[in-house]
Write an enzyme that holds these catalytic residues in place. Structure first.
Site, PDB file in Angstrom:
ATOM      1  N   ASN A 151      -3.718   6.138  -1.267  1.00  0.00           N
ATOM      2  CA  ASN A 151      -3.667   6.256   0.190  1.00  0.00           C
ATOM      3  C   ASN A 151      -2.850   7.596   0.475  1.00  0.00           C
ATOM      4  O   ASN A 151      -3.113   7.806   1.798  1.00  0.00           O
ATOM      5  CB  ASN A 151      -2.737   4.969   0.674  1.00  0.00           C
ATOM      6  CG  ASN A 151      -3.710   3.456   0.469  1.00  0.00           C
ATOM      7  OD1 ASN A 151      -4.868   3.811   0.649  1.00  0.00           O
ATOM      8  ND2 ASN A 151      -3.127   2.693   0.300  1.00  0.00           N
ATOM      9  N   GLU A 168      -3.683   0.613  -8.882  1.00  0.00           N
ATOM     10  CA  GLU A 168      -2.453   1.372  -9.272  1.00  0.00           C
ATOM     11  C   GLU A 168      -1.031   0.482  -9.639  1.00  0.00           C
ATOM     12  O   GLU A 168      -0.800  -0.522  -8.905  1.00  0.00           O
ATOM     13  CB  GLU A 168      -2.069   2.180  -7.884  1.00  0.00           C
ATOM     14  CG  GLU A 168      -3.382   3.239  -7.398  1.00  0.00           C
ATOM     15  CD  GLU A 168      -2.999   3.828  -6.121  1.00  0.00           C
ATOM     16  OE1 GLU A 168      -3.660   4.829  -6.058  1.00  0.00           O
ATOM     17  OE2 GLU A 168      -2.343   3.195  -5.253  1.00  0.00           O
ATOM     18  N   SER A 193       0.908  -1.042   0.050  1.00  0.00           N
ATOM     19  CA  SER A 193      -0.015   0.184  -0.088  1.00  0.00           C
ATOM     20  C   SER A 193       0.768   1.132   0.022  1.00  0.00           C
ATOM     21  O   SER A 193       0.419   2.232  -0.404  1.00  0.00           O
ATOM     22  CB  SER A 193      -0.921  -0.049   1.351  1.00  0.00           C
ATOM     23  OG  SER A 193      -1.687  -1.229   1.351  1.00  0.00           O
ATOM     24  N   HIS A 202      -1.339  -2.833  -7.250  1.00  0.00           N
ATOM     25  CA  HIS A 202      -1.773  -2.325  -6.066  1.00  0.00           C
ATOM     26  C   HIS A 202      -3.461  -2.368  -6.225  1.00  0.00           C
ATOM     27  O   HIS A 202      -4.003  -1.566  -6.852  1.00  0.00           O
ATOM     28  CB  HIS A 202      -1.412  -0.942  -5.677  1.00  0.00           C
ATOM     29  CG  HIS A 202      -1.995  -0.658  -4.143  1.00  0.00           C
ATOM     30  ND1 HIS A 202      -2.496   0.672  -3.966  1.00  0.00           N
ATOM     31  CD2 HIS A 202      -2.290  -1.344  -3.166  1.00  0.00           C
ATOM     32  CE1 HIS A 202      -2.905   0.567  -2.663  1.00  0.00           C
ATOM     33  NE2 HIS A 202      -2.953  -0.607  -2.213  1.00  0.00           N
TER      34      HIS A 202
HETATM   35  N1  LIG Z   1      -6.147  -4.491   3.733  1.00  0.00           N
HETATM   36  C1  LIG Z   1      -6.300  -3.680   2.722  1.00  0.00           C
HETATM   37  O1  LIG Z   1      -7.241  -2.771   2.552  1.00  0.00           O
HETATM   38  C2  LIG Z   1      -5.350  -3.562   1.906  1.00  0.00           C
HETATM   39  C3  LIG Z   1      -5.411  -3.019   0.544  1.00  0.00           C
HETATM   40  C4  LIG Z   1      -4.579  -3.036  -0.510  1.00  0.00           C
HETATM   41  C5  LIG Z   1      -3.404  -3.601  -0.515  1.00  0.00           C
HETATM   42  N2  LIG Z   1      -2.764  -3.931   1.045  1.00  0.00           N
HETATM   43  C6  LIG Z   1      -1.729  -4.566   1.168  1.00  0.00           C
HETATM   44  O2  LIG Z   1      -1.729  -5.995   0.846  1.00  0.00           O
HETATM   45  C7  LIG Z   1      -0.822  -6.674   1.664  1.00  0.00           C
HETATM   46  C8  LIG Z   1      -1.423  -7.633   2.681  1.00  0.00           C
HETATM   47  O3  LIG Z   1      -2.205  -7.119   3.488  1.00  0.00           O
HETATM   48  P1  LIG Z   1      -3.881  -8.051   3.878  1.00  0.00           P
HETATM   49  O4  LIG Z   1      -4.780  -6.833   4.214  1.00  0.00           O
HETATM   50  O5  LIG Z   1      -4.138  -8.850   2.902  1.00  0.00           O
HETATM   51  O6  LIG Z   1      -3.173  -8.403   5.403  1.00  0.00           O
HETATM   52  P2  LIG Z   1      -3.699  -9.744   5.963  1.00  0.00           P
HETATM   53  O7  LIG Z   1      -3.477  -9.740   7.444  1.00  0.00           O
HETATM   54  O8  LIG Z   1      -5.123 -10.282   5.875  1.00  0.00           O
HETATM   55  O9  LIG Z   1      -2.514 -10.903   5.399  1.00  0.00           O
HETATM   56  C9  LIG Z   1      -1.188 -10.985   5.607  1.00  0.00           C
HETATM   57  C10 LIG Z   1      -0.700 -12.284   4.862  1.00  0.00           C
HETATM   58  O10 LIG Z   1       0.861 -12.115   5.116  1.00  0.00           O
HETATM   59  C11 LIG Z   1       1.127 -13.440   5.739  1.00  0.00           C
HETATM   60  N3  LIG Z   1       2.280 -13.082   6.410  1.00  0.00           N
HETATM   61  C12 LIG Z   1       2.280 -12.472   7.581  1.00  0.00           C
HETATM   62  N4  LIG Z   1       3.426 -12.575   8.395  1.00  0.00           N
HETATM   63  C13 LIG Z   1       4.255 -12.901   7.175  1.00  0.00           C
HETATM   64  C14 LIG Z   1       5.795 -13.113   7.070  1.00  0.00           C
HETATM   65  N5  LIG Z   1       6.716 -13.037   8.174  1.00  0.00           N
HETATM   66  N6  LIG Z   1       6.116 -13.976   5.744  1.00  0.00           N
HETATM   67  C15 LIG Z   1       5.356 -14.239   4.915  1.00  0.00           C
HETATM   68  N7  LIG Z   1       3.891 -13.954   5.115  1.00  0.00           N
HETATM   69  C16 LIG Z   1       3.548 -13.237   6.243  1.00  0.00           C
HETATM   70  C17 LIG Z   1      -0.207 -13.699   6.578  1.00  0.00           C
HETATM   71  O11 LIG Z   1      -0.127 -15.198   6.567  1.00  0.00           O
HETATM   72  C18 LIG Z   1      -1.074 -13.441   5.735  1.00  0.00           C
HETATM   73  O12 LIG Z   1      -1.317 -14.481   4.596  1.00  0.00           O
HETATM   74  C19 LIG Z   1      -0.047  -5.624   2.531  1.00  0.00           C
HETATM   75  O13 LIG Z   1       1.088  -5.181   1.785  1.00  0.00           O
HETATM   76  C20 LIG Z   1      -1.079  -4.657   2.517  1.00  0.00           C
HETATM   77  O14 LIG Z   1      -0.367  -3.202   2.495  1.00  0.00           O
HETATM   78  C21 LIG Z   1      -3.999  -4.123   1.743  1.00  0.00           C
END
Ligand SMILES: NC(=O)c1ccc[n+]([C@@H]2O[C@H](COP(=O)([O-])OP(=O)(O)OC[C@H]3O[C@@H](n4cnc5c(N)ncnc54)[C@H](O)[C@@H]3O)[C@@H](O)[C@H]2O)c1
Length: 284
Positions: A190, A152, A119, A140
């Site tokens: 963001n 994005e 993000s 993204h």
């Molecule tokens: N939540 C949102 O609204 C959103 C939107 C766009 C982008 N993102 C981005 O997407 C990415 C994931 O976010 P999310 O919301 O799916 O989070 P989430 O907490 O739902 O999932 C995170 C994932 O990362 C894994 N993980 C955690 N620690 C880890 C490690 N040390 N090594 C490998 N894997 C690991 C977890 O097992 C899980 O599968 C982030 O970079 C976030 O910034 C999030």
């Protein structure tokens, strides 16, 4: 377009949503989870999401089965060895992602694009942890990925134009609206959204209004589909704090330092919808 097989690393909220988008667009998708049980949970979440679309009449049962048939869940990163594009969507932590990019560079074919769904983190730093910085970019997606139109495409200084074009073509093939943005913390959405979300928490901390009234005000007064507290719960408070920290680290604007309430709630594991409780309670 050369991209046929997609790898997704991370099976949380966004990883499973991205897998759904890509499989619905006809791509073969391999999702890598760290553990068997999270891989199974991802497949169950995907089936549930598709079932909802069948119930709403947006998808027929045969299409649902075909989409599910295109998604394979694995725990070994080596299984991404025949992917043309790998999108990483693990926790928003630069060290974790840097290490992952070095590993992905080792297992993915030479021609593959390595993309991040970060993000806010600097994509160039991930690119420089590979031997192919010209094939690294940001893709993204927004939350929930199957429903949100925007993607994005983030262009680090190191990316080749062909990489950006192929990533853009992939997003278009997924039925999304791509925009290309330079590699700056927060990109477009963001960078504009999180100062507002943080300010909403500060307003509540100052006792200006309750979270319920702030949410009502922004929905009824600005026509937003969700209020700021509802949106923070959807994004996840841990991810939200990480995004604000990255914005603050780059811009050093005091207004971008995560509000104390956000930090305390993360410490208490009140992460929003994904943990069952955040500003609101989702347990019933
Ligand atoms: N939540 C949102 O609204 C959103 C939107 C766009 C982008 N993102 C981005 O997407 C990415 C994931 O976010 P999310 O919301 O799916 O989070 P989430 O907490 O739902 O999932 C995170 C994932 O990362 C894994 N993980 C955690 N620690 C880890 C490690 N040390 N090594 C490998 N894997 C690991 C977890 O097992 C899980 O599968 C982030 O970079 C976030 O910034 C999030």
């Amino acid at each position: 377009m050369a991209v046929k097989r997609i790898g997704v690393v991370g099976s949380g909220i966004m990883g499973s949503g991205i897998a759904e988008c890509a499989a619905a667009a006809g791509f073969e998708v391999v999702v890598r989870s760290r553990a068997e049980h999270t891989a199974e949970a991802m497949l169950a979440a995907l089936a549930k999401s598709l079932d909802r679309r069948v119930e709403r009449g947006k998808l027929d049962a045969a299409e649902r089965d075909a989409i599910l048939g295109r998604v394979r869940a694995v725990t070994d990163l080596g299984e991404l060895g025949d992917c043309d594009l790998v999108i990483e969507s693990v926790v928003e932590d630069l060290d974790v992602k840097r290490h992952l990019f070095t590993e992905l560079d080792r297992v993915a074919p030479e021609h593959a694009i390595l993309a991040t769904n970060t993000s806010t983190l600097p994509v160039v730093e991930l690119a420089m942890h590979t031997s192919r910085p010209e094939r690294v970019c940001g893709i993204h997606f927004f939350n929930p990925a199957p429903a949100m139109a925007l993607v994005e495409i983030v262009r680090p200084l190191t990316a080749a134009e062909a990489t950006i074009e192929e990533a853009t073509a992939f997003a278009t093939a997924c039925g999304k609206t791509p925009v290309v943005v330079e590699d700056r913390a927060g990109f477009i959405v963001n960078a504009l959204l999180f100062p507002y979300l943080n300010a909403a928490v500060r307003l509540m901390e100052q006792g200006v209004a309750t979270k319920e009234d702030i949410d009502s005000a922004m929905k009824a007064g600005c026509g937003f589909p969700m209020g700021p507290f509802e949106l923070l719960d959807l994004v996840g408070l841990d991810t939200s704090v990480a995004i604000l920290e990255a914005l603050y680290a780059e811009q050093r604007e005091p207004a971008l330092a995560p509000a104390a309430t956000l930090r305390r709630m993360v410490a208490a594991e009140l992460l929003g919808r994904k943990s069952g409780q955040g500003f609101y309670d989702y347990r019933s």
